[in-house]
Motif scaffolding. Structure first.
Motif, PDB file in Angstrom:
ATOM      1  N   TRP A  10       0.737  -0.986  -0.333  1.00  0.00           N
ATOM      2  CA  TRP A  10      -0.366  -0.084   0.353  1.00  0.00           C
ATOM      3  C   TRP A  10       0.714   1.749   0.016  1.00  0.00           C
ATOM      4  O   TRP A  10       0.825   2.143  -0.839  1.00  0.00           O
ATOM      5  CB  TRP A  10      -1.197   0.038   0.896  1.00  0.00           C
ATOM      6  CG  TRP A  10      -2.878   0.779   0.829  1.00  0.00           C
ATOM      7  CD1 TRP A  10      -1.954   2.103   1.584  1.00  0.00           C
ATOM      8  CD2 TRP A  10      -3.547   0.766   0.455  1.00  0.00           C
ATOM      9  NE1 TRP A  10      -3.178   3.092   1.877  1.00  0.00           N
ATOM     10  CE2 TRP A  10      -3.525   2.403   0.625  1.00  0.00           C
ATOM     11  CE3 TRP A  10      -3.734   0.374   0.177  1.00  0.00           C
ATOM     12  CZ2 TRP A  10      -5.030   2.738   0.068  1.00  0.00           C
ATOM     13  CZ3 TRP A  10      -4.582   0.759  -1.106  1.00  0.00           C
ATOM     14  CH2 TRP A  10      -5.192   2.533  -0.800  1.00  0.00           C
ATOM     15  N   GLU A  11       1.730   1.316   0.968  1.00  0.00           N
ATOM     16  CA  GLU A  11       3.098   2.307   0.727  1.00  0.00           C
ATOM     17  C   GLU A  11       4.021   2.714  -0.208  1.00  0.00           C
ATOM     18  O   GLU A  11       4.521   3.478  -0.667  1.00  0.00           O
ATOM     19  CB  GLU A  11       3.778   2.787   2.073  1.00  0.00           C
ATOM     20  CG  GLU A  11       2.845   2.338   3.084  1.00  0.00           C
ATOM     21  CD  GLU A  11       2.230   3.972   3.371  1.00  0.00           C
ATOM     22  OE1 GLU A  11       2.633   4.792   2.298  1.00  0.00           O
ATOM     23  OE2 GLU A  11       1.451   3.937   3.948  1.00  0.00           O
ATOM     24  N   THR A  41       0.117  -3.458   6.647  1.00  0.00           N
ATOM     25  CA  THR A  41       0.122  -2.986   6.163  1.00  0.00           C
ATOM     26  C   THR A  41      -0.493  -2.473   7.988  1.00  0.00           C
ATOM     27  O   THR A  41      -0.507  -2.626   8.200  1.00  0.00           O
ATOM     28  CB  THR A  41      -1.106  -2.424   5.174  1.00  0.00           C
ATOM     29  OG1 THR A  41      -0.415  -0.913   4.984  1.00  0.00           O
ATOM     30  CG2 THR A  41      -2.293  -2.460   5.445  1.00  0.00           C
ATOM     31  N   SER A  43      -1.476   0.749   7.323  1.00  0.00           N
ATOM     32  CA  SER A  43      -2.851   2.296   7.287  1.00  0.00           C
ATOM     33  C   SER A  43      -3.941   1.905   6.841  1.00  0.00           C
ATOM     34  O   SER A  43      -4.627   0.582   8.003  1.00  0.00           O
ATOM     35  CB  SER A  43      -2.402   1.968   5.663  1.00  0.00           C
ATOM     36  OG  SER A  43      -3.558   2.998   4.940  1.00  0.00           O
ATOM     37  N   ASP A  44      -4.629   2.700   7.369  1.00  0.00           N
ATOM     38  CA  ASP A  44      -6.327   2.580   8.347  1.00  0.00           C
ATOM     39  C   ASP A  44      -7.098   2.407   7.059  1.00  0.00           C
ATOM     40  O   ASP A  44      -8.188   1.372   7.223  1.00  0.00           O
ATOM     41  CB  ASP A  44      -6.591   3.728   8.650  1.00  0.00           C
ATOM     42  CG  ASP A  44      -6.288   3.782  10.166  1.00  0.00           C
ATOM     43  OD1 ASP A  44      -5.728   3.251  10.497  1.00  0.00           O
ATOM     44  OD2 ASP A  44      -5.980   5.031   9.921  1.00  0.00           O
ATOM     45  N   PRO A  46      -6.541   0.629   3.436  1.00  0.00           N
ATOM     46  CA  PRO A  46      -5.911   0.033   2.130  1.00  0.00           C
ATOM     47  C   PRO A  46      -7.501  -0.551   1.564  1.00  0.00           C
ATOM     48  O   PRO A  46      -7.863  -0.996   1.973  1.00  0.00           O
ATOM     49  CB  PRO A  46      -5.377  -0.949   2.780  1.00  0.00           C
ATOM     50  CG  PRO A  46      -5.296  -1.422   3.930  1.00  0.00           C
ATOM     51  CD  PRO A  46      -6.196  -0.199   4.629  1.00  0.00           C
ATOM     52  N   ASN A  71      -3.873  -5.415   8.036  1.00  0.00           N
ATOM     53  CA  ASN A  71      -4.508  -4.642   8.954  1.00  0.00           C
ATOM     54  C   ASN A  71      -3.077  -5.208  10.331  1.00  0.00           C
ATOM     55  O   ASN A  71      -3.739  -6.210  11.186  1.00  0.00           O
ATOM     56  CB  ASN A  71      -5.062  -4.072   8.917  1.00  0.00           C
ATOM     57  CG  ASN A  71      -4.578  -2.243   9.926  1.00  0.00           C
ATOM     58  OD1 ASN A  71      -4.228  -2.485  11.072  1.00  0.00           O
ATOM     59  ND2 ASN A  71      -5.534  -1.398   9.716  1.00  0.00           N
TER      60      ASN A  71
END
Length: 95
Positions: A10-11, A41, A43-44, A46, A71
């Motif tokens: 994701w990043e 990840t 991230s909240d 993705p 997550n």
């Protein structure tokens, strides 16, 4: 078929060599010609991504690669909580 990587896709982008590896798995004929790559990840928000592999001659889809985020903060929270919720999250990921 499932594969796991330790790179947050994701990043950071999916490297060509990883996509090539997954595409080979997908077109190998094992299972339903879909490979899912699980990646961690933090991230909240993705989202799951799908890459279709097409045959250029008949112009049809021959396989697919699914990029499925996991997550890690959510997994850590669920590990300390209700086992049923954790199983539900895992089943949603590997559907």
């Amino acid at each position: 078929m499932l594969d796991a990587k330790y790179r947050d896709l994701w990043e950071r982008s999916l490297p060509a060599k990883m996509l090539y590896q997954l595409a080979i798995y997908a077109v190998s004929g094992i299972g339903d010609k879909t490979v899912t790559i699980l990646y961690p990840t933090l991230s909240d928000n993705p989202t799951t991504a799908k890459i279709d592999i097409n045959d250029p001659v008949p112009c049809g889809n021959i396989a697919s690669v699914i990029l499925q985020p996991v997550n890690l903060e959510k997994v850590a929270e669920l590990v300390c909580g209700d086992l049923g919720e954790l199983m539900g999250y895992v089943m949603k990921i590997i559907r």
